[in-house]
Design a protein around this motif. Structure first.
Motif, mmCIF file in Angstrom:
data_model
loop_
_atom_site.group_PDB
_atom_site.id
_atom_site.type_symbol
_atom_site.label_atom_id
_atom_site.label_comp_id
_atom_site.label_asym_id
_atom_site.label_seq_id
_atom_site.Cartn_x
_atom_site.Cartn_y
_atom_site.Cartn_z
ATOM 1 N N UNK A 71 0.770 -1.284 -0.181
ATOM 2 C CA UNK A 71 -0.144 -0.010 0.091
ATOM 3 C C UNK A 71 0.978 1.242 -0.180
ATOM 4 N N UNK A 72 0.435 2.251 -0.481
ATOM 5 C CA UNK A 72 0.833 3.585 -0.957
ATOM 6 C C UNK A 72 0.122 4.623 -0.685
ATOM 7 N N UNK A 73 0.359 5.692 1.064
ATOM 8 C CA UNK A 73 -0.412 6.775 1.144
ATOM 9 C C UNK A 73 -0.295 7.295 0.087
ATOM 10 N N UNK A 74 -1.991 7.842 -0.471
ATOM 11 C CA UNK A 74 -2.200 9.289 -1.629
ATOM 12 C C UNK A 74 -3.231 9.308 -1.312
ATOM 13 N N UNK A 75 -4.113 10.305 -0.481
ATOM 14 C CA UNK A 75 -5.478 10.397 0.068
ATOM 15 C C UNK A 75 -5.986 11.440 -1.326
ATOM 16 N N UNK A 76 -5.066 11.486 -2.147
ATOM 17 C CA UNK A 76 -5.574 11.868 -3.465
ATOM 18 C C UNK A 76 -6.605 11.772 -4.320
ATOM 19 N N UNK A 77 -6.080 9.952 -4.315
ATOM 20 C CA UNK A 77 -6.713 9.133 -4.922
ATOM 21 C C UNK A 77 -7.496 8.057 -4.528
ATOM 22 N N UNK A 78 -8.266 8.021 -5.109
ATOM 23 C CA UNK A 78 -9.254 6.726 -4.489
ATOM 24 C C UNK A 78 -8.885 5.052 -4.316
ATOM 25 N N UNK A 79 -8.770 4.300 -3.303
ATOM 26 C CA UNK A 79 -7.711 3.336 -3.462
ATOM 27 C C UNK A 79 -8.225 2.291 -4.551
#
Length: 383
Positions: free
Chosen positions: A303-311
């Motif tokens: 997993x890579x944290x990126x709150x700007x894109x939906x999982x």
């Protein structure tokens, strides 16, 4: 085959747990299967003697299940030499005196938890039973649930590597009792009647942690009464004086840490009413009452944290189900069978009154930790 009858005084079986799990799904279920084979050509046949305070309820219960014997006179039942075992599923406040009487009468004793209202009382029971030479046991049913048995299989097989942490979530919303009937008796929410989720659930967490992961060496707890007003079985409002939620952190022997939330004021957003997530260096697992899912390190995604894109991933889909690989019987019945074999054939059994006292100890220290706002050590108990 030789049939041997064992008569069991069952006190408190007019209550929900005593009736459903212990009488119907355990003792009567053993009878329905033809008794309990002991392996030497003997079949043990349990004969319950129902005991309680309410004569109409006892009579109705006996008639419903085709049982001949019931009594409101505990002393008379314990004086009967043909009664070998005393079982207690009463409310906690009535339990100690009844167990003491049974031990003094030379009966083997099996009891629901908590075994007593405080550690001193729980240890006294264990010591009295040992001194009397009777066999004794405490209900620790969750160890025999399919989900936790699968989890134990993983531990024994070395699946986790070094176990780092355990996270537990237990609970559900118990209706207040005004607009919908509560699912639990009102005494559970009155401290003066022995209620409270710490007293109820910390003994469970003690034996689950102790048996699967290691002895609890310290406890930090926070408690709350989230719903301060409830309505009883007669529709009358009352003040909830007992804790209905507890948030605990438990340090375990060996260095792992466990965090367990227990609440009767939480709505369920999980697969089962209780779940434990175990994380280790080689893999993780989530176990509930029946199911268990795993994720090995070789199959762990990145997993890579990126709150700007939906999982882009459904994380639950990345776990694998652990197969049953065996038929699982009712957890209460499994432990009843083990205790009956212990009594009748002397087979080993370590879920005794000292184990029950450890649960009372953890609940007592948990309440103290919450009241004092600090971490408390959990001393090792001995008789």
């Amino acid at each position: 085959m030789t049939r041997r009858t064992v008569r069991i005084a069952m006190n408190g079986v007019t209550g929900r747990m005593g009736h459903r799990q212990h009488l119907v799904r355990s003792v009567l279920a053993i009878r329905e299967q033809g008794g309990l084979p002991l392996g030497d050509g003997t079949v043990l046949w349990p004969e319950p003697v129902l005991v309680g305070r309410r004569e109409p309820a006892l009579r109705a219960l006996a008639e419903r299940h085709g049982l001949a014997e019931w009594s409101t006179d505990l002393d008379a039942v314990l004086a009967d030499p043909s009664v070998e075992i005393y079982f207690d599923a009463q409310i906690t406040s009535a339990r100690v005196d009844a167990l003491k009487k049974a031990i003094a009468a030379g009966k083997h004793v099996y009891t629901e938890k908590p075994t007593a209202a405080d550690l001193a009382g729980a240890l006294e029971l264990a010591r009295l039973a040992e001194a009397a030479g009777v066999r004794h046991g405490c209900v620790q049913d969750k160890l025999f649930l399919p989900g936790l048995r699968k989890l134990k299989r993983l531990i024994d097989g070395g699946f986790f590597g070094e176990i780092l942490s355990v996270r537990g979530e237990f609970g559900y919303w118990v209706f207040e009792g005004d607009w919908q009937p509560a699912q639990r008796p009102s005494w559970n929410y009155r401290a003066q009647d022995g209620g409270g989720i710490v007293v109820d659930m910390f003994p469970h967490w003690e034996y689950v942690l102790h048996e699967l992961f290691g002895r609890v060496t310290s406890v930090t707890a926070h408690t709350a009464t989230h719903v301060p007003r409830r309505w009883d079985e007669h529709g009358k409002p009352y003040a909830a004086t007992a804790d209905d939620a507890a948030y605990g952190i438990f340090r375990l022997e060996g260095g792992a840490v466990a965090q367990i939330n227990s609440s009767w004021a939480v709505r369920v957003h999980r697969d089962e009413l209780v779940e434990f997530q175990v994380d280790g260096t080689h893999g993780s697992a989530v176990a509930g009452l029946r199911g268990c899912r795993v994720q090995h390190r070789s199959a762990t995604p990145k997993p890579v944290w990126n709150p700007d894109l939906p999982s882009a991933h459904a994380f639950r889909d990345q776990w694998q189900k652990v197969p049953d690989n065996e038929d699982f019987d009712n957890a209460f019945k499994v432990q009843w069978e083990l205790f009956l074999r212990h009594v009748a054939a002397g087979e080993p059994y370590h879920w005794d009154l000292l184990a029950g006292a450890r649960g009372v100890q953890l609940a007592e220290l948990g309440l103290r930790s919450a009241a004092e706002g600090r971490t408390l050590d959990v001393p090792e108990l001995a008789l």
